[in-house]
Every structure is written in structure tokens, then in C-alpha cells.
Design a protein around this motif. Structure first.
Motif, PDB file in Angstrom:
ATOM      1  N   ARG A  64      25.812  13.615 -59.226  1.00  0.00           N
ATOM      2  CA  ARG A  64      26.265  13.157 -57.972  1.00  0.00           C
ATOM      3  C   ARG A  64      26.634  14.009 -57.090  1.00  0.00           C
ATOM      4  O   ARG A  64      26.203  13.904 -55.827  1.00  0.00           O
ATOM      5  CB  ARG A  64      27.761  12.685 -58.474  1.00  0.00           C
ATOM      6  CG  ARG A  64      28.533  12.185 -57.451  1.00  0.00           C
ATOM      7  CD  ARG A  64      29.756  13.092 -57.102  1.00  0.00           C
ATOM      8  NE  ARG A  64      30.609  12.270 -56.339  1.00  0.00           N
ATOM      9  CZ  ARG A  64      31.875  12.474 -56.235  1.00  0.00           C
ATOM     10  NH1 ARG A  64      32.387  13.494 -57.014  1.00  0.00           N
ATOM     11  NH2 ARG A  64      32.811  11.798 -55.529  1.00  0.00           N
ATOM     12  N   GLY A 121      24.529  13.472 -53.512  1.00  0.00           N
ATOM     13  CA  GLY A 121      25.163  13.702 -52.268  1.00  0.00           C
ATOM     14  C   GLY A 121      24.404  14.516 -51.307  1.00  0.00           C
ATOM     15  O   GLY A 121      24.316  14.216 -49.978  1.00  0.00           O
ATOM     16  N   GLU A 134      38.180  -4.429 -50.731  1.00  0.00           N
ATOM     17  CA  GLU A 134      36.932  -4.284 -50.364  1.00  0.00           C
ATOM     18  C   GLU A 134      36.177  -5.670 -49.984  1.00  0.00           C
ATOM     19  O   GLU A 134      35.902  -5.862 -48.914  1.00  0.00           O
ATOM     20  CB  GLU A 134      36.052  -4.087 -51.630  1.00  0.00           C
ATOM     21  CG  GLU A 134      34.457  -4.042 -51.465  1.00  0.00           C
ATOM     22  CD  GLU A 134      33.790  -3.812 -52.551  1.00  0.00           C
ATOM     23  OE1 GLU A 134      34.355  -3.794 -53.863  1.00  0.00           O
ATOM     24  OE2 GLU A 134      32.615  -3.745 -52.709  1.00  0.00           O
ATOM     25  N   ILE A 135      36.715  -6.671 -50.446  1.00  0.00           N
ATOM     26  CA  ILE A 135      36.165  -8.163 -50.002  1.00  0.00           C
ATOM     27  C   ILE A 135      36.590  -8.523 -48.590  1.00  0.00           C
ATOM     28  O   ILE A 135      36.129  -9.042 -47.919  1.00  0.00           O
ATOM     29  CB  ILE A 135      36.540  -9.160 -51.103  1.00  0.00           C
ATOM     30  CG1 ILE A 135      35.523 -10.400 -50.982  1.00  0.00           C
ATOM     31  CG2 ILE A 135      37.986  -9.719 -51.083  1.00  0.00           C
ATOM     32  CD1 ILE A 135      35.338 -11.392 -52.123  1.00  0.00           C
ATOM     33  N   ASN A 149      34.659  -6.363 -46.281  1.00  0.00           N
ATOM     34  CA  ASN A 149      33.318  -7.090 -45.977  1.00  0.00           C
ATOM     35  C   ASN A 149      33.406  -8.093 -45.174  1.00  0.00           C
ATOM     36  O   ASN A 149      32.542  -8.370 -44.372  1.00  0.00           O
ATOM     37  CB  ASN A 149      32.857  -7.534 -47.457  1.00  0.00           C
ATOM     38  CG  ASN A 149      31.385  -8.191 -47.527  1.00  0.00           C
ATOM     39  OD1 ASN A 149      31.176  -8.766 -48.344  1.00  0.00           O
ATOM     40  ND2 ASN A 149      30.518  -7.508 -46.510  1.00  0.00           N
ATOM     41  N   ARG A 150      34.382  -9.112 -45.051  1.00  0.00           N
ATOM     42  CA  ARG A 150      34.628 -10.253 -44.448  1.00  0.00           C
ATOM     43  C   ARG A 150      34.799  -9.735 -42.913  1.00  0.00           C
ATOM     44  O   ARG A 150      34.350 -10.519 -41.968  1.00  0.00           O
ATOM     45  CB  ARG A 150      35.845 -11.011 -44.773  1.00  0.00           C
ATOM     46  CG  ARG A 150      36.087 -12.304 -44.053  1.00  0.00           C
ATOM     47  CD  ARG A 150      37.288 -12.949 -44.618  1.00  0.00           C
ATOM     48  NE  ARG A 150      38.487 -12.338 -44.663  1.00  0.00           N
ATOM     49  CZ  ARG A 150      39.167 -12.177 -43.613  1.00  0.00           C
ATOM     50  NH1 ARG A 150      38.863 -12.831 -42.399  1.00  0.00           N
ATOM     51  NH2 ARG A 150      40.527 -11.617 -43.224  1.00  0.00           N
ATOM     52  N   ARG A 202      22.433  -0.690 -42.420  1.00  0.00           N
ATOM     53  CA  ARG A 202      22.592  -0.912 -43.647  1.00  0.00           C
ATOM     54  C   ARG A 202      24.161  -0.704 -43.776  1.00  0.00           C
ATOM     55  O   ARG A 202      24.739   0.508 -43.331  1.00  0.00           O
ATOM     56  CB  ARG A 202      21.873  -0.348 -44.904  1.00  0.00           C
ATOM     57  CG  ARG A 202      21.217  -1.028 -45.715  1.00  0.00           C
ATOM     58  CD  ARG A 202      20.468  -0.300 -46.608  1.00  0.00           C
ATOM     59  NE  ARG A 202      19.141   0.243 -46.347  1.00  0.00           N
ATOM     60  CZ  ARG A 202      18.555   1.170 -46.782  1.00  0.00           C
ATOM     61  NH1 ARG A 202      18.854   1.921 -47.799  1.00  0.00           N
ATOM     62  NH2 ARG A 202      17.206   1.700 -46.513  1.00  0.00           N
ATOM     63  N   ILE A 203      25.038  -1.589 -44.372  1.00  0.00           N
ATOM     64  CA  ILE A 203      26.562  -1.474 -44.508  1.00  0.00           C
ATOM     65  C   ILE A 203      26.831  -1.421 -45.989  1.00  0.00           C
ATOM     66  O   ILE A 203      26.485  -2.560 -46.674  1.00  0.00           O
ATOM     67  CB  ILE A 203      27.247  -2.229 -43.572  1.00  0.00           C
ATOM     68  CG1 ILE A 203      27.121  -2.072 -42.238  1.00  0.00           C
ATOM     69  CG2 ILE A 203      28.787  -2.189 -43.965  1.00  0.00           C
ATOM     70  CD1 ILE A 203      27.763  -2.981 -41.313  1.00  0.00           C
ATOM     71  N   GLY A 204      27.497  -0.372 -46.511  1.00  0.00           N
ATOM     72  CA  GLY A 204      27.802  -0.564 -47.932  1.00  0.00           C
ATOM     73  C   GLY A 204      29.247  -0.281 -48.135  1.00  0.00           C
ATOM     74  O   GLY A 204      29.832   0.165 -47.360  1.00  0.00           O
ATOM     75  N   TYR A 205      29.652  -1.049 -49.413  1.00  0.00           N
ATOM     76  CA  TYR A 205      30.999  -1.124 -49.626  1.00  0.00           C
ATOM     77  C   TYR A 205      31.360  -0.332 -51.035  1.00  0.00           C
ATOM     78  O   TYR A 205      30.671  -0.782 -52.001  1.00  0.00           O
ATOM     79  CB  TYR A 205      31.679  -2.468 -49.731  1.00  0.00           C
ATOM     80  CG  TYR A 205      31.352  -3.231 -48.408  1.00  0.00           C
ATOM     81  CD1 TYR A 205      32.386  -3.253 -47.242  1.00  0.00           C
ATOM     82  CD2 TYR A 205      29.975  -3.625 -48.516  1.00  0.00           C
ATOM     83  CE1 TYR A 205      31.469  -3.991 -46.231  1.00  0.00           C
ATOM     84  CE2 TYR A 205      29.568  -4.591 -47.313  1.00  0.00           C
ATOM     85  CZ  TYR A 205      30.443  -4.584 -46.137  1.00  0.00           C
ATOM     86  OH  TYR A 205      30.064  -5.107 -45.045  1.00  0.00           O
ATOM     87  N   TYR A 206      32.034   0.582 -51.101  1.00  0.00           N
ATOM     88  CA  TYR A 206      32.319   1.300 -52.327  1.00  0.00           C
ATOM     89  C   TYR A 206      33.808   1.382 -52.729  1.00  0.00           C
ATOM     90  O   TYR A 206      34.221   2.372 -52.091  1.00  0.00           O
ATOM     91  CB  TYR A 206      31.692   2.567 -52.338  1.00  0.00           C
ATOM     92  CG  TYR A 206      30.146   2.442 -51.739  1.00  0.00           C
ATOM     93  CD1 TYR A 206      29.294   1.916 -52.307  1.00  0.00           C
ATOM     94  CD2 TYR A 206      29.840   3.099 -50.370  1.00  0.00           C
ATOM     95  CE1 TYR A 206      28.067   1.526 -51.801  1.00  0.00           C
ATOM     96  CE2 TYR A 206      28.769   2.844 -50.067  1.00  0.00           C
ATOM     97  CZ  TYR A 206      27.680   1.960 -50.548  1.00  0.00           C
ATOM     98  OH  TYR A 206      26.550   1.923 -50.094  1.00  0.00           O
ATOM     99  N   PRO A 207      34.144   0.608 -53.494  1.00  0.00           N
ATOM    100  CA  PRO A 207      35.585   1.160 -54.099  1.00  0.00           C
ATOM    101  C   PRO A 207      35.700   2.412 -54.828  1.00  0.00           C
ATOM    102  O   PRO A 207      35.105   2.626 -55.978  1.00  0.00           O
ATOM    103  CB  PRO A 207      36.189  -0.162 -54.762  1.00  0.00           C
ATOM    104  CG  PRO A 207      34.784  -0.689 -55.320  1.00  0.00           C
ATOM    105  CD  PRO A 207      33.598  -0.301 -54.582  1.00  0.00           C
ATOM    106  N   VAL A 208      36.677   3.285 -54.381  1.00  0.00           N
ATOM    107  CA  VAL A 208      36.828   4.623 -55.036  1.00  0.00           C
ATOM    108  C   VAL A 208      38.325   4.784 -55.243  1.00  0.00           C
ATOM    109  O   VAL A 208      39.114   5.162 -54.438  1.00  0.00           O
ATOM    110  CB  VAL A 208      36.329   5.758 -54.069  1.00  0.00           C
ATOM    111  CG1 VAL A 208      36.490   7.058 -54.767  1.00  0.00           C
ATOM    112  CG2 VAL A 208      34.841   5.367 -53.313  1.00  0.00           C
ATOM    113  N   SER A 259      30.078   2.735 -45.857  1.00  0.00           N
ATOM    114  CA  SER A 259      28.968   3.475 -45.325  1.00  0.00           C
ATOM    115  C   SER A 259      28.191   2.680 -44.182  1.00  0.00           C
ATOM    116  O   SER A 259      27.744   1.649 -44.457  1.00  0.00           O
ATOM    117  CB  SER A 259      28.118   4.073 -46.215  1.00  0.00           C
ATOM    118  OG  SER A 259      27.147   3.162 -46.707  1.00  0.00           O
TER     119      SER A 259
END
Lengths: 430, 430
Positions: free
Chosen positions: A23, A27, A190-191, A194-195, A208-214, A221
Motif C-alpha cells: 500500500r 501510494g 458513501e452512497i 455518490n448521489r 474519474r471520481i472514486g469513492y472509498y470508505p475508510v 478522489s
């Protein structure tokens, strides 16, 4: 460049050890503009290591391998290289000399074990010749393959100081540039995120749009890849600005920030505790804590930051009711009347620690982290927070879902977010 | 059975998120007697996911895939399955009905997004039909492929409750058994441990000893694989016991324990804080802490354990000198004369918190975690510990190497190990 990361060790494939190296490497390499198409984890089997190496070399522009370079008998990376790439290990006299020179107080047996580190694949270039640290570069089929030790701080140092600069030289001017930002969000699922922002991806195929639950945060991103505008621009008038990568990126970033507002607590490398520390410092406020169910977690996060003593005085881990009375002056009758997990006790804890520590601002947490201790009225996950300033004291009630670890983590993050919002003057009403 | 784990997500290949799922899955599957030959991490690219899937199915007895099953637009696992395995997604009406039935308060737009979860590859068997949790089994080329969600607690639950029992049924009686134990060691370097026990591996080719530094601990794993004795046994007399796997394992375990003695603090799932908690409980002792440079880390570890309130009262995070005076009663003159990082102050902190909290046992930590604050006399890494009991108070001086995070972690582990040794009556002399 397109790269691949291979981590080696039975401790990884058996699940005994968590691989943090891959990781970290991903990164750093991503940040340097490279794309990692795959990360592989392989046990201490020379055949499997060799197969993974050959596959990675065939399809990637570069490969980073971590682990299996040590002196113990289960370190088999060099054996795999000898087998798979037909590069038998040879003695590197300068490495041997360096090992023998280092006064590390080893016994003769230990020294013989360490001497294994001086045998490296034919053609290897030692990455850190001035220091006794394993790690070498092998150029195979015109592909650079970096072999790094599995010890995290050695791997990190070699990657940052040797591998990334070397790759920058390697690639010349052919790198495909990206602009990227990570938004860190607390308090929205997250959802829902996203909406709110998902439609922005349609601005261009280069977005590009990314969704990451941490847990308990969500990271978003935004990435814009360099290139010509994908859709033919309308005939430009004198006042129309061209949609360059930078313009496109800035426009999307502003739209994301407008859509998510205060829920964005930071960007890129920022952390919740770091943002709170920075706000305390710039506003010259001092903080103390009274932690019950989080048991020192919040203090541990704040003191992880160098220089935190400038604004953080410390606090009390009042895990027992007894300590709430003795160290914070919470009244015995108050505890009996409302219970330790209650708004009045949260307020009394915050006021107690603020007055006794002589600070500007105090925060308290008292709740039921579980698995036991819940009731119908106050189920597991019930957590009260108290916030005491010179002017007033507030309390906040939350009900969290999850196991003990999750409830403690989300309670600690909620406490830090309450502080952040208070310092920004954007506290939600209790 | 031989298995492979594939983790999916750009958040992993870009290094934004640490993949803990693969390690969890590997540990559980290893514990159930399976061997994981490789773990792959792939970005959100249907082509790459498909290639990894086909390769894994071709060479492994089973495959576990995590991630990419969600409702957001970057969840592409099912698309990869459709492409690579020629199994287009079809609507599963019972899943759709379950999604619509769940009263989660979603808006109409969110509900449309969630309905994506009802489209699964042709032939999929939903793993948890009674609950709204993604995850299915696909049997492809006679190989079971388990697709699990990336959310850690959902993945963990499905793995433990569905995947492992299902694999046990699958494999019948053909599983190759191993006996394994992990010893957890603190206070000795990996190479010294290797020197002390490495020769035991020669007992049989069925024996494997692995060494894994898990900072600041070292873990040693002893594995004995079932099978016939590899060397022909000498003609057995009536009194010679046969060297079965169990005998061999027990003999080697006893030799390891004799060689490493007190430095072994635990086995398998045991943790340092768990061992200390257990000792406090069985000896009916209560503990309080006074933490300076560790800033709540030790309290955070102890309170992570359910039921820790039975023996842990809490303590003070006395990060500033002021709080050492106000909450612990450390004398102002003592601080001036010796400095906050000193043996006398460590003792006064421990005594102060023990008396004020009214507990049996107290431990204090005061040191310089860096990067600033060091001096020639007291460099970064200098840490004093105080241990106060009813009878006496001791102090201990250590000098640790590393960065701020490492110094804090090793100081916290040293504090717990001092408590462990005190409770066992095996304290090393200060």
C-alpha cells in the motif's frame, strides 16, 4: 509508467502479518504519476515467486518486489531470481566488507548468517551501497525490477530515495500526467456522496471520481488525466477559456466542494486530528480531554502529531466512575441520578477537566462501546459528548452502530469533528 | 485445498486504502487447513480483473474475491465476470425484492442505484439470501469462486459463516492437515531468535519455522505438516514412541519455549495487552496509568479489550508539565531539578496516579518521542518508566531508536511488558 508490486512472505499469505508495504509503495508510485495495474502477494516458494516475476516483467514497465531478502532461512527471493531469471547469486565483495565492518555486536554464528546478504543475483546493482541495507536493482528484458527489504522503514526509505528518482530518470519525458486530489469526508455515507457528485464524472472521459470508505471516513478522489479535450470544443469566442486539464480540474473541484461543504474535513494527506491541531494552533486555543469509552484513543491520535504539546495539555482517562469523581470532580449524586452515560455527566466531565487543567476548551466522551453494558434505554453504541468553553458547555448524543472497535473509532472521530466544527464556528446544533 | 485471494479496487492499487481483507481471509483460510498460494490486488479494470480470475480458476482449487460488488459506478466486478467468464448479469428478483423491502430510508435516486445489486452473474448463488448483503458463489470449471463485498465486517462475516463451512463440505476428507502455533516475542531481535531455534527446523522436512517482525514484536511460527515420518525410523523397541505429527510438534514446541523463556509473551491470537489484562484479572489487581510521551496509547490498547473496566481504572495523560503537577501532584521543584524526562519524575508520576486513583498498581511513562526535544544528555528515544505498587516504586530507563511513531509504539509495548513481568514476578532488574 505501468508498474506492478510483488510482496513476498508466508507471513503474508497465511494472514499472520498485514502487508502495509504494498500500500505504501502503491501510494508513493501513484503520487509520482505511475499506474499500478496489479499487486501480488506470494508465499516463500521460489517457483511461485519466479512465475510472478516473469509475468510481471513481461507485461509491466517496472516491477517493485518487497520481502524475502533477509538473512534467515526462509528468505528465498534471490533463489527465485536465480531459478526464474537464470541469474545465479554471486558474491558481492563490497557488500561483504560492509557487513563485516559494521560493529553491530553479532556473534560469529550470527555473522555467518548475515553474510548471506552479500550474495546477490548476477548483474544486481546495490541500491544503497553506503549503508548496510538490503535492496538492489536488476534490469531484466529492459525492465527495471527493484528488490526491496520487507522491513517497512527500510523499504520506505529505499523507495522514496532510490526507486522513485530512478524511475523518473528512466521514463524521460514520456510520462502521462494526472492531476489528482483526495477529499476526506466525515458524517455522510458513501452512497449519498455518490448521489451528490456522481454526475460530475460525465464532464469528460478524462475525469474519474472514486469513492472509498475508510472507516469511519469516506475518501473521494478526483482525477483528471492530461490529454486533448475529448469532445470537440464549440467555436471559441474571444471570452471562452479553453478547457485545459487545469481548468477542468479546478472547475470540478469547486463543484465538489460546493456540493459537500463542511463535511469535507481535509484534502490529500490531511487527517482529522491534524486539521484539529492546526485549528487549535492558529486560534491559540488549548485543549484538554476527559475520555471514558474511548479510553485514550483521542489523546493518542492528537499526541501522534509532533509539536502537539503547543495546544494539547493532556487529560484524564476516567474509565471508572470513581475516577470521574476523583480526577474530574463529577458529583456522586449526579452519577447516581443520571448514570455515567448521560448528558449531565458528559457536561460535568468536560467542565471538570477544563477547569482543573486550566485550558480554553475541553471535550468529554462517555458511552457504551459494548459488547456488554447496554440497556433498552441506552443500547450499545449510545455515546454522549460534552464540549466546555469559557462561555458555555454543550452536550451531544449520538447512537453508533458496529462492534466495540468501530464504536470507539467512530466516537473518537466524532469528538474530533465536533472540535473542528466548534473551532470553525460551524457547530451543528445539539 | 490450494486457494487464491483477489482484492479489487483502485483505492488499493493507488495506495489510498490499506487492504486488510486479504490478510483476514488468508488467516482464516490458513487456520482452516488451506494453503493460499497467491494474493492479487487489481484495480477497477474489468479486463485486468477478468485475467486474474481466469488465471486463478485455472490453477487453484478455490478462489475468494473481495470488493467491487457495491452500488456505485466504480464497482465493476460483475462486469468483469460477464466479460471473462461469459456469464452476463441477470436480474435476481428475490434480491431485488429484498432491497426494496428494506426500510433504510433511501431516496428514489439512491434506491435506483441500490437496485444494481440485484443484477448478478448467471448461475450465481447468493451467499446470504436472508439479509441485504452482497456476496455470491459461482462454480466455474468445477472451481468454487466466492465473491464477497469489500466492506470488512460484511466480508469477515460471510467468510467465516458461509465460505469456510462451504469449503469444508467441498473438500471432503482430502485436506492436508497442519499443526501450527505462533509464538509472540518481545525484547529480542529476529536474528537472535533465529540463532537460538533455527536448528530445530532440521528435525524433519515436515517442520517449518518462520520469523516475522511485527514491530515492535517478533512472531515465530512453528508448523508441522501431517505425513509419514520422512526419515526411516530405527527399528522400534517396545519403549520407543513413534514420532507422530503430534509428538514431533510437542517436542519442538517445548524446545522453543525452553530456548526463548520469558521473552515469549503469548501464543497465536494473544496480544500483549490481552495477556496483561488477563494477569491483572486473575491476580485481582487494579491498574492506573500516567502517560506522557505515549499520550494515551497504552490506555487505548488496554480499553480496547471488552471487560477491561474490571481491572483498569483509567489514568492521566499528563502531556504538559502543568498537568503533571495538577493531576499527579508531581512537585514543581522536582520537575525543575531533574526535568520531566527523568527517573525521579517517572516515580513521582506513578506514585501520584496510584495514590490518587486508589489502585494497587500504577505505571508511568515519560520520554522524548521526537523529532524535536532531544539533547546530548537525553537524546530522542530516551524514555523513563515508573512502576508503583503498595510496597515500592521503581524506575527504568530505555533508549529506543526509530521515528516518533516507532518510539511511541515500542514505549507502549515496553510498558505493557514491564507490567507483565511484574505480575509474573519476573521483573528484570532496573
Amino acid at each position: 509508467m505501468i508498474g506492478e508490486i510483488i510482496a513476498i512472505g508466508n507471513e503474508l499469505t497465511s494472514g499472520r502479518v498485514l502487508d502495509t508495504n504494498s500500500r505504501f509503495a502503491a501510494g508513493q508510485l501513484f503520487g509520482a504519476g505511475h499506474e499500478i495495474i496489479a499487486m501480488a502477494t506470494i508465499g516463500d516458494s521460489p517457483e511461485e515467486i519466479g512465475r510472478a516475476l516473469k509475468r510481471a516483467i513481461a507485461r509491466s514497465d517496472f516491477v517493485v518486489v518487497t520481502g524475502g531478502l533477509g538473512a534467515t532461512s526462509d528468505d528465498l527471493t534471490n533463489e527465485a531470481v536465480a531459478l526464474a531469471l537464470k541469474r545465479p547469486s554471486v558474491l558481492f565483495p563490497e557488500v561483504l566488507e560492509k557487513i563485516r565492518r559494521c560493529p553491530a555486536g553479532q556473534s560469529a554464528t550470527e555473522m555467518r548468517l548475515l553474510e548471506k546478504l552479500a550474495w546477490l543475483p548476477d548483474g544486481a546493482e546495490v541500491l544503497s551501497p553506503e549503508r548496510r541495507m538490503a535492496g538492489y536493482l536488476l534490469i531484466h528484458d529492459h525492465t527495471p525490477v527493484f528488490f526491496l527489504p520487507g522491513v517497512p522503514h527500510e523499504m520506505q526509505e529505499l523507495l522514496a530515495e532510490r526507486v522513485i528518482p530512478r524511475l523518473a530518470l528512466w521514463q524521460g519525458e514520456s510520462v502521462r500526467r494526472v492531476r489528482q486530489r483526495v477529499y476526506k469526508i466525515f458524517g455522510r455515507p458513501e452512497i449519498e456522496i455518490n448521489r451528490l457528485v456522481g454526475h460530475l464524472e460525465k464532464a469528460s472521459p478524462r475525469v474519474r471520481i472514486g469513492y472509498y470508505p475508510v472507516f469511519p471516513e469516506v475518501h473521494l478522489s478526483l482525477t483528471v488525466i492530461d490529454g486533448p479535450p475529448a469532445t470537440p470544443a464549440p467555436a471559441p469566442s474571444a471570452t471562452t477559456s479553453i478547457d485545459t486539464t487545469a481548468n477542468l480540474f479546478d472547475r470540478l473541484a469547486a463543484q465538489i466542494e460546493a456540493a459537500l461543504g463542511d463535511c469535507i474535513f481535509g484534502r490529500d494527506e490531511e487527517t482529522l486530528e491534524g486539521v484539529v491541531g492546526c485549528l487549535l494552533r492558529t486560534r491559540a486555543q488549548t485543549l484538554a480531554l476527559a475520555e471514558s469509552c474511548t479510553g485514550g484513543l483521542i489523546a493518542g491520535k492528537l499526541t501522534a502529531l509532533p509539536g502537539s504539546s503547543a495546544y494539547f495539555s493532556g487529560g484524564v482517562v476516567s474509565y471508572s466512575n470513581d475516577l470521574k469523581e476523583k480526577f474530574l470532580g463529577v458529583g456522586h449524586q449526579l452519577l447516581l441520578a443520571h448514570g455515567a452515560v448521560s448528558g449531565p455527566v458528559a457536561r460535568a466531565m468536560a467542565e471538570g477537566v477544563r477547569e482543573r487543567a486550566g485550558v480554553d476548551l475541553a471535550l468529554s466522551v462517555t458511552g457504551i462501546a459494548g459488547p456488554g453494558g447496554g440497556s433498552a434505554e441506552k443500547p450499545v453504541g449510545t455515546v454522549y459528548f460534552g464540549l466546555a468553553t469559557l462561555e458555555r458547555t454543550l452536550d451531544f448524543l449520538y447512537r453508533f452502530a458496529g462492534d466495540r472497535r468501530q464504536i470507539r473509532e467512530i466516537a473518537a472521530a466524532t469528538a474530533l469533528d465536533l472540535l473542528r466544527r466548534h473551532l470553525l464556528g460551524k457547530l451543528l446544533q445539539p
